[in-house]
Design a protein around this motif. Structure first.
Motif, PDB file in Angstrom:
ATOM      1  N   GLY A  24      45.623  54.978  35.969  1.00  0.00           N
ATOM      2  CA  GLY A  24      44.518  55.882  35.636  1.00  0.00           C
ATOM      3  C   GLY A  24      43.351  55.138  35.015  1.00  0.00           C
ATOM      4  O   GLY A  24      42.186  55.380  35.365  1.00  0.00           O
ATOM      5  N   LYS A  25      43.641  54.227  34.101  1.00  0.00           N
ATOM      6  CA  LYS A  25      42.575  53.450  33.445  1.00  0.00           C
ATOM      7  C   LYS A  25      41.864  52.546  34.447  1.00  0.00           C
ATOM      8  O   LYS A  25      40.630  52.429  34.430  1.00  0.00           O
ATOM      9  N   LEU A  26      42.636  51.901  35.321  1.00  0.00           N
ATOM     10  CA  LEU A  26      42.032  51.010  36.323  1.00  0.00           C
ATOM     11  C   LEU A  26      41.166  51.800  37.307  1.00  0.00           C
ATOM     12  O   LEU A  26      40.100  51.335  37.721  1.00  0.00           O
ATOM     13  N   GLU A  27      41.614  52.998  37.645  1.00  0.00           N
ATOM     14  CA  GLU A  27      40.835  53.846  38.555  1.00  0.00           C
ATOM     15  C   GLU A  27      39.546  54.289  37.871  1.00  0.00           C
ATOM     16  O   GLU A  27      38.466  54.237  38.466  1.00  0.00           O
ATOM     17  N   GLN A  28      39.627  54.701  36.611  1.00  0.00           N
ATOM     18  CA  GLN A  28      38.424  55.099  35.858  1.00  0.00           C
ATOM     19  C   GLN A  28      37.446  53.944  35.716  1.00  0.00           C
ATOM     20  O   GLN A  28      36.234  54.144  35.725  1.00  0.00           O
ATOM     21  N   ALA A  29      37.973  52.723  35.576  1.00  0.00           N
ATOM     22  CA  ALA A  29      37.123  51.543  35.413  1.00  0.00           C
ATOM     23  C   ALA A  29      36.526  51.075  36.737  1.00  0.00           C
ATOM     24  O   ALA A  29      35.741  50.124  36.760  1.00  0.00           O
ATOM     25  N   GLY A  30      36.897  51.730  37.850  1.00  0.00           N
ATOM     26  CA  GLY A  30      36.352  51.352  39.153  1.00  0.00           C
ATOM     27  C   GLY A  30      36.961  50.074  39.709  1.00  0.00           C
ATOM     28  O   GLY A  30      36.361  49.425  40.563  1.00  0.00           O
ATOM     29  N   VAL A  42      43.027  47.749  45.530  1.00  0.00           N
ATOM     30  CA  VAL A  42      42.117  47.091  44.588  1.00  0.00           C
ATOM     31  C   VAL A  42      40.715  47.049  45.182  1.00  0.00           C
ATOM     32  O   VAL A  42      40.534  46.714  46.358  1.00  0.00           O
ATOM     33  N   LEU A  43      39.740  47.375  44.368  1.00  0.00           N
ATOM     34  CA  LEU A  43      38.329  47.307  44.749  1.00  0.00           C
ATOM     35  C   LEU A  43      37.775  45.941  44.348  1.00  0.00           C
ATOM     36  O   LEU A  43      38.398  45.207  43.569  1.00  0.00           O
ATOM     37  N   PRO A  44      36.586  45.569  44.854  1.00  0.00           N
ATOM     38  CA  PRO A  44      36.001  44.264  44.489  1.00  0.00           C
ATOM     39  C   PRO A  44      35.917  44.034  42.979  1.00  0.00           C
ATOM     40  O   PRO A  44      36.183  42.915  42.506  1.00  0.00           O
ATOM     41  N   ALA A  45      35.608  45.067  42.207  1.00  0.00           N
ATOM     42  CA  ALA A  45      35.525  44.900  40.748  1.00  0.00           C
ATOM     43  C   ALA A  45      36.885  44.525  40.160  1.00  0.00           C
ATOM     44  O   ALA A  45      36.968  43.747  39.201  1.00  0.00           O
ATOM     45  N   GLY A  46      37.956  45.048  40.725  1.00  0.00           N
ATOM     46  CA  GLY A  46      39.297  44.707  40.267  1.00  0.00           C
ATOM     47  C   GLY A  46      39.661  43.276  40.610  1.00  0.00           C
ATOM     48  O   GLY A  46      40.243  42.553  39.805  1.00  0.00           O
ATOM     49  N   ARG A  47      39.281  42.855  41.817  1.00  0.00           N
ATOM     50  CA  ARG A  47      39.542  41.463  42.226  1.00  0.00           C
ATOM     51  C   ARG A  47      38.756  40.511  41.317  1.00  0.00           C
ATOM     52  O   ARG A  47      39.285  39.482  40.886  1.00  0.00           O
ATOM     53  N   GLU A  48      37.511  40.855  41.016  1.00  0.00           N
ATOM     54  CA  GLU A  48      36.696  40.008  40.125  1.00  0.00           C
ATOM     55  C   GLU A  48      37.295  39.940  38.721  1.00  0.00           C
ATOM     56  O   GLU A  48      37.346  38.867  38.121  1.00  0.00           O
ATOM     57  N   ALA A  49      37.757  41.082  38.211  1.00  0.00           N
ATOM     58  CA  ALA A  49      38.366  41.107  36.872  1.00  0.00           C
ATOM     59  C   ALA A  49      39.630  40.249  36.846  1.00  0.00           C
ATOM     60  O   ALA A  49      39.868  39.500  35.890  1.00  0.00           O
ATOM     61  N   LEU A  50      40.431  40.329  37.903  1.00  0.00           N
ATOM     62  CA  LEU A  50      41.652  39.534  37.973  1.00  0.00           C
ATOM     63  C   LEU A  50      41.325  38.045  38.084  1.00  0.00           C
ATOM     64  O   LEU A  50      41.940  37.218  37.404  1.00  0.00           O
ATOM     65  N   SER A  51      40.353  37.698  38.891  1.00  0.00           N
ATOM     66  CA  SER A  51      39.945  36.288  39.029  1.00  0.00           C
ATOM     67  C   SER A  51      39.442  35.736  37.702  1.00  0.00           C
ATOM     68  O   SER A  51      39.768  34.600  37.331  1.00  0.00           O
ATOM     69  N   ALA A  52      38.661  36.529  36.978  1.00  0.00           N
ATOM     70  CA  ALA A  52      38.148  36.079  35.670  1.00  0.00           C
ATOM     71  C   ALA A  52      39.302  35.891  34.690  1.00  0.00           C
ATOM     72  O   ALA A  52      39.316  34.929  33.909  1.00  0.00           O
ATOM     73  N   TRP A  53      40.280  36.778  34.730  1.00  0.00           N
ATOM     74  CA  TRP A  53      41.435  36.664  33.831  1.00  0.00           C
ATOM     75  C   TRP A  53      42.263  35.420  34.158  1.00  0.00           C
ATOM     76  O   TRP A  53      42.715  34.710  33.268  1.00  0.00           O
TER      77      TRP A  53
END
Length: 182
Positions: A45-51, A71-82
């Protein structure tokens, strides 16, 4: 902080429903990062709300159908940064170690039985990891992704070997009498 990243990783490997993620956590990621069914759904739910993820449209609308997420591009970017972030190693916080330290002060009749129980648990876990290694990492599976996944499993195997060796030494060096009296 790592649970959302574990979920993003699992969803990038394969779009899944919350139930499927829970099962996959139990079979693989759960060996080194556990999460309950409720925690996974809360994070979805949190990941979906965060886009960072979205629910896929079902092929055929049906009542009570499970939502599958991708996963959307923003999720892939967040994972890559992490993945690229620096992070210090975490301290080992094992209650058995603290209990042994306390036993040195107050004594602990029967501590050797607990050490033997832990030894057996680690032996079983090692056997399970070795079965996974044989099943999931035959020599022909040698992509960079497979090598990284195998390296994670090898870390688990090495940790189990460490605990087996350490517990064996503890039982040899500190027999029952030493565990029973301060």
């Amino acid at each position: 902080m790592s649970l959302p990243h574990a979920i993003l990783t699992a969803l990038l490997e394969k779009p899944s429903s919350g139930l499927e993620l829970t099962r996959r956590f139990d079979r693989s990621i759960g060996y080194f990062w556990s999460a309950t069914h409720q925690q996974i759904y809360r994070e979805l739910g949190k990941l979906e709300q965060a886009g960072q993820i979205r629910a896929l449209e079902p092929a055929q609308p049906a009542r009570g159908q499970k939502k599958e997420y991708e996963v959307l591009p923003a999720g892939r970017e967040a994972l890559s940064a992490w993945v690229a972030r620096q992070e210090d190693p975490k301290q080992v916080r094992d209650p058995l170690l603290l209990r042994m330290r306390a036993a040195a002060v107050v004594g602990a009749p029967g501590l050797d039985a607990e050490l033997r129980r832990h030894l057996e648990l680690h032996r079983r876990q090692l056997a399970e990891y070795r079965e996974i290694e044989i099943r999931d990492f035959p020599p022909e599976r040698d992509t960079p992704g497979d090598r990284l996944r195998h390296l994670v499993l090898r870390g688990g195997i090495d940790l189990e070997n460490f605990w087996i060796g350490w517990l064996t030494r503890a039982l040899e060096d500190y027999p029952e009498q030493a565990c029973g009296a301060p």
